[in-house]
Design a protein around this motif. Structure first.
Motif, PDB file in Angstrom:
ATOM      1  N   ILE A   1       9.310   3.692   4.891  1.00 31.67           N
ATOM      2  CA  ILE A   1       8.392   2.816   4.030  1.00 31.67           C
ATOM      3  C   ILE A   1       8.909   2.759   2.721  1.00 31.67           C
ATOM      4  O   ILE A   1       9.166   3.626   1.830  1.00 31.67           O
ATOM      5  CB  ILE A   1       7.054   3.312   4.112  1.00 31.67           C
ATOM      6  N   LEU A   2       9.026   1.299   2.279  1.00 33.83           N
ATOM      7  CA  LEU A   2       9.053   0.976   0.686  1.00 33.83           C
ATOM      8  C   LEU A   2       8.021   0.472   0.142  1.00 33.83           C
ATOM      9  O   LEU A   2       7.430  -0.522   0.830  1.00 33.83           O
ATOM     10  CB  LEU A   2      10.284   0.222   0.467  1.00 33.83           C
ATOM     11  N   THR A   3       7.950   0.392  -1.135  1.00 37.60           N
ATOM     12  CA  THR A   3       6.941  -0.436  -1.855  1.00 37.60           C
ATOM     13  C   THR A   3       7.539  -1.090  -2.692  1.00 37.60           C
ATOM     14  O   THR A   3       8.563  -1.000  -3.299  1.00 37.60           O
ATOM     15  CB  THR A   3       5.943   0.551  -2.658  1.00 37.60           C
TER      16      THR A   3
ATOM     17  N   ALA B   1       0.870  -1.280   0.023  1.00 31.80           N
ATOM     18  CA  ALA B   1      -0.055   0.086   0.097  1.00 31.80           C
ATOM     19  C   ALA B   1       0.836   1.492   0.046  1.00 31.80           C
ATOM     20  O   ALA B   1       1.780   1.423   0.994  1.00 31.80           O
ATOM     21  CB  ALA B   1      -0.940   0.233   1.177  1.00 31.80           C
ATOM     22  N   VAL B   2       0.673   2.081  -0.829  1.00 33.34           N
ATOM     23  CA  VAL B   2       1.478   3.323  -1.211  1.00 33.34           C
ATOM     24  C   VAL B   2       1.111   4.335   0.119  1.00 33.34           C
ATOM     25  O   VAL B   2       1.900   5.260   0.281  1.00 33.34           O
ATOM     26  CB  VAL B   2       1.244   3.955  -2.445  1.00 33.34           C
ATOM     27  N   ASN B   3      -0.097   4.151   0.540  1.00 33.48           N
ATOM     28  CA  ASN B   3      -0.312   5.142   1.625  1.00 33.48           C
ATOM     29  C   ASN B   3       0.118   4.757   2.894  1.00 33.48           C
ATOM     30  O   ASN B   3      -0.562   5.458   3.999  1.00 33.48           O
ATOM     31  CB  ASN B   3      -1.861   5.449   1.579  1.00 33.48           C
ATOM     32  N   CYS B   4       0.763   3.839   2.972  1.00 34.65           N
ATOM     33  CA  CYS B   4       1.337   3.301   4.399  1.00 34.65           C
ATOM     34  C   CYS B   4       2.301   4.455   4.875  1.00 34.65           C
ATOM     35  O   CYS B   4       3.351   4.843   4.361  1.00 34.65           O
ATOM     36  CB  CYS B   4       2.123   2.196   4.294  1.00 34.65           C
TER      37      CYS B   4
ATOM     38  N   ARG C   1      12.462 -12.255  -6.350  1.00 31.43           N
ATOM     39  CA  ARG C   1      13.857 -12.676  -6.258  1.00 31.43           C
ATOM     40  C   ARG C   1      14.833 -11.606  -5.886  1.00 31.43           C
ATOM     41  O   ARG C   1      15.600 -11.532  -4.840  1.00 31.43           O
ATOM     42  CB  ARG C   1      14.545 -13.500  -7.219  1.00 31.43           C
ATOM     43  N   HIS C   2      14.442 -10.434  -6.868  1.00 32.89           N
ATOM     44  CA  HIS C   2      15.410  -9.432  -6.543  1.00 32.89           C
ATOM     45  C   HIS C   2      14.791  -8.523  -5.056  1.00 32.89           C
ATOM     46  O   HIS C   2      15.809  -8.126  -4.684  1.00 32.89           O
ATOM     47  CB  HIS C   2      14.975  -8.295  -7.650  1.00 32.89           C
ATOM     48  N   THR C   3      13.610  -8.541  -5.086  1.00 32.77           N
ATOM     49  CA  THR C   3      13.142  -7.925  -3.557  1.00 32.77           C
ATOM     50  C   THR C   3      13.957  -8.662  -2.400  1.00 32.77           C
ATOM     51  O   THR C   3      14.400  -7.975  -1.414  1.00 32.77           O
ATOM     52  CB  THR C   3      11.738  -8.054  -3.533  1.00 32.77           C
ATOM     53  N   LEU C   4      13.973  -9.930  -2.356  1.00 29.06           N
ATOM     54  CA  LEU C   4      14.690 -10.757  -1.285  1.00 29.06           C
ATOM     55  C   LEU C   4      16.135 -10.554  -1.449  1.00 29.06           C
ATOM     56  O   LEU C   4      16.752 -10.387  -0.483  1.00 29.06           O
ATOM     57  CB  LEU C   4      14.683 -12.184  -1.433  1.00 29.06           C
ATOM     58  N   LYS C   5      16.687 -10.146  -2.448  1.00 28.78           N
ATOM     59  CA  LYS C   5      18.065 -10.042  -2.531  1.00 28.78           C
ATOM     60  C   LYS C   5      18.491  -8.326  -1.976  1.00 28.78           C
ATOM     61  O   LYS C   5      19.529  -8.530  -1.349  1.00 28.78           O
ATOM     62  CB  LYS C   5      18.820 -10.187  -3.746  1.00 28.78           C
ATOM     63  N   ILE C   6      17.793  -7.519  -2.329  1.00 31.34           N
ATOM     64  CA  ILE C   6      17.901  -6.395  -1.731  1.00 31.34           C
ATOM     65  C   ILE C   6      17.661  -6.282  -0.149  1.00 31.34           C
ATOM     66  O   ILE C   6      18.418  -5.630   0.531  1.00 31.34           O
ATOM     67  CB  ILE C   6      16.837  -5.234  -2.460  1.00 31.34           C
ATOM     68  N   ILE C   7      16.541  -6.996   0.210  1.00 28.91           N
ATOM     69  CA  ILE C   7      16.296  -7.133   1.957  1.00 28.91           C
ATOM     70  C   ILE C   7      17.727  -7.750   2.399  1.00 28.91           C
ATOM     71  O   ILE C   7      18.188  -7.381   3.424  1.00 28.91           O
ATOM     72  CB  ILE C   7      15.282  -8.072   1.900  1.00 28.91           C
ATOM     73  N   ASP C   8      18.504  -8.838   1.789  1.00 25.25           N
ATOM     74  CA  ASP C   8      19.658  -9.490   2.234  1.00 25.25           C
ATOM     75  C   ASP C   8      20.682  -8.159   2.182  1.00 25.25           C
ATOM     76  O   ASP C   8      21.372  -8.199   3.257  1.00 25.25           O
ATOM     77  CB  ASP C   8      19.941 -10.450   1.396  1.00 25.25           C
TER      78      ASP C   8
ATOM     79  N   ILE D   1      20.499  -2.074   8.437  1.00 24.78           N
ATOM     80  CA  ILE D   1      19.127  -2.207   8.914  1.00 24.78           C
ATOM     81  C   ILE D   1      19.053  -3.386  10.177  1.00 24.78           C
ATOM     82  O   ILE D   1      19.287  -4.643   9.693  1.00 24.78           O
ATOM     83  CB  ILE D   1      18.101  -2.186   7.892  1.00 24.78           C
ATOM     84  N   ASN D   2      18.494  -3.133  11.248  1.00 23.15           N
ATOM     85  CA  ASN D   2      18.084  -3.940  12.139  1.00 23.15           C
ATOM     86  C   ASN D   2      16.807  -5.237  11.671  1.00 23.15           C
ATOM     87  O   ASN D   2      17.075  -6.352  12.151  1.00 23.15           O
ATOM     88  CB  ASN D   2      17.880  -3.446  13.686  1.00 23.15           C
ATOM     89  N   ASN D   3      15.991  -4.391  11.403  1.00 25.57           N
ATOM     90  CA  ASN D   3      14.760  -5.319  11.224  1.00 25.57           C
ATOM     91  C   ASN D   3      14.087  -4.971   9.986  1.00 25.57           C
ATOM     92  O   ASN D   3      13.776  -3.459   9.687  1.00 25.57           O
ATOM     93  CB  ASN D   3      13.519  -5.050  12.450  1.00 25.57           C
ATOM     94  N   ILE D   4      13.578  -5.784   9.199  1.00 23.30           N
ATOM     95  CA  ILE D   4      12.575  -5.578   8.052  1.00 23.30           C
ATOM     96  C   ILE D   4      11.267  -6.123   8.240  1.00 23.30           C
ATOM     97  O   ILE D   4      11.457  -7.420   8.304  1.00 23.30           O
ATOM     98  CB  ILE D   4      13.505  -5.792   6.570  1.00 23.30           C
ATOM     99  N   LYS D   5      10.348  -5.297   7.833  1.00 26.22           N
ATOM    100  CA  LYS D   5       8.888  -6.088   7.963  1.00 26.22           C
ATOM    101  C   LYS D   5       8.324  -6.027   6.515  1.00 26.22           C
ATOM    102  O   LYS D   5       8.518  -4.890   5.589  1.00 26.22           O
ATOM    103  CB  LYS D   5       7.902  -5.524   8.936  1.00 26.22           C
ATOM    104  N   THR D   6       7.644  -7.047   5.937  1.00 28.87           N
ATOM    105  CA  THR D   6       7.053  -7.141   4.831  1.00 28.87           C
ATOM    106  C   THR D   6       5.337  -7.606   4.933  1.00 28.87           C
ATOM    107  O   THR D   6       5.055  -8.314   5.761  1.00 28.87           O
ATOM    108  CB  THR D   6       7.618  -7.734   3.691  1.00 28.87           C
ATOM    109  N   LYS D   7       4.649  -6.938   3.947  1.00 27.31           N
ATOM    110  CA  LYS D   7       3.213  -7.325   4.173  1.00 27.31           C
ATOM    111  C   LYS D   7       2.522  -6.920   2.750  1.00 27.31           C
ATOM    112  O   LYS D   7       2.753  -5.878   2.262  1.00 27.31           O
ATOM    113  CB  LYS D   7       2.425  -6.550   5.049  1.00 27.31           C
TER     114      LYS D   7
END
Length: 392
Positions: A20-22, A9-12, A59-66, A43-49
């Motif tokens: 906040i990233l989308t 959600a872009v309005n988060c 895959r690219h999203t998981l790699k950037i999170i890493d 970064i200490n913690n990353i949350k996704t929903k």
């Protein structure tokens, strides 16, 4: 930074110490660390929903999170489960997500907890090891050149180009004959005479020899028809050191504008030769079936060393497509960077010309169908005549 939230959600709205990233922030053709002023593994913690259910770029999203998450940091995923293991739904099933997580992270991440409540999977992961090997630095590079001894002048020019980059630590590995009697001390000749089994060119074995002998994790393997743009290394430093495999525009040397086999999609099924096609994608497109032309590979050594090229495939046996497919299955993420380019000679591979006449663009598919029908008729007639000739 304490927390990054990746939300569909872009309005988060961000809270204190939050970013906040989308999904739009994670495109394989847009350099993340140029567009976002975030430090590697900070970064200490990353949350996704609501992200992994639909994104094409999982895959690219998981790699950037890493790349963002520090060692001992935690990744928390809220995943809406429409199905555990069945396709055909508008949302990704859970086993598709878990396949990507395990393929990308292998045993560098550990699932701390995993629960399922009211159609939602809650998955906690802890990062155990760094994203990159300890000695992987942008200031350290290995360049491997595959040669047969017929283009020595070009190889010497490539050596001069690399020297001009002024990379603090680098080596050049030439698999094939030496291009000159006297070479700089950081140029290493890898003899290839023992690699020849018959008249075919053992291109895969030659590249594997480069992989085995490379000292640094930033590894380029190239053919002697390729050369660099003057700003190539500067632009690579701008991009940053976090990538698995990186591709660039490859332009013909004469015009330095026309594309040559540089961002290609192939379906990898060579039993479907009658409808098989390779498609050049726009530089802002990405597809699961992208492969990197064998003329230039920039892949981290720790990734290539686990996969390598199929040693039984020789030049002209689709060894580059085979490598791309196996790299993907082993967790590789292929990205594109359009801010710099490579140049190539175009003897066998032809340039791609884009028409600006919209009428020609509209009628091209019709003309192509007509051309293919006529061409195929000629081919099949010739094939019939070939079959009529006595065997042997």
């Amino acid at each position: 930074m304490e927390l990054i939230v990746i939300h569909s959600a872009v309005n988060c709205k961000p809270g204190i110490d939050q970013i906040i990233l989308t999904e739009k922030d994670f495109h394989p053709c847009k350099p993340f660390f140029i567009e976002h002023t975030l430090e590697l593994e900070s970064i200490n913690n990353i949350k996704t929903k609501g992200v992994f259910e639909t994104t094409k770029y999982i895959r690219h999203t998981l790699k950037i999170i890493d790349a963002l998450l520090q060692v001992e940091g935690e990744l928390y995923i809220e995943f809406y489960r429409v199905s555990f293991d069945s396709g055909g739904f508008p949302l990704r099933p859970l086993n598709f997500l878990m396949n990507e997580i395990s393929t990308c992270y292998q045993e560098r991440y550990q699932i701390q907890n995993k629960t399922f409540e009211e159609n939602v999977d809650y998955i906690w992961l802890k990062k155990l090891k760094p994203a990159l090997p300890t000695d992987d630095q942008m200031s350290k590079w290995s360049f491997g050149i595959v040669s047969d001894g017929r283009k020595n002048e070009r190889i010497l020019n490539i050596i001069s180009q690399i020297k001009a980059f002024k990379i603090p630590s680098y080596e050049i590995l030439i698999c094939g004959p030496s291009p000159a009697e006297f070479l700089p001390e950081n140029v290493v000749i890898l003899d290839d005479k023992d690699l020849y089994f018959d008249v075919r060119i053992p291109i895969s074995k030659k590249k594997n020899r480069i992989i085995d002998n490379a000292c640094y994790n930033n590894l380029v393997i190239m053919h002697d028809r390729i050369s660099f743009a003057k700003d190539w290394y500067i632009k690579i430093c701008d991009y940053g050191n976090y990538f698995d495999q990186l591709c660039f525009p490859i332009l013909d040397e004469d015009t330095q504008s026309l594309r040559v086999n540089d961002w290609i999609k192939s379906f990898h099924d060579f039993t479907q030769f009658q409808i098989s096609k390779s498609v050049k994608l726009d530089y802002e497109e990405w597809d699961r079936h992208i492969y990197s032309d064998g003329g230039f590979l920039l892949v981290k050594k720790h990734i290539l060393a686990k996969t390598k090229l199929n040693p039984y495939l020789n030049w002209g046996e689709i060894e580059d497509v085979d490598l791309s497919q196996r790299l993907y299955l082993n967790g590789n993420s292929i990205c594109f960077y359009a801010d710099t380019s490579l140049l190539t000679q175009t003897h066998r591979i032809k340039v791609s010309k884009q028409s600006t006449n919209w009428i020609k663009v509209l009628i091209r598919p019709i003309r192509m169908k007509q051309y293919v029908r006529k061409r195929n008729k000629v081919i099949m007639n010739a094939f019939d005549n070939f079959l009529k000739v006595k065997f042997g």
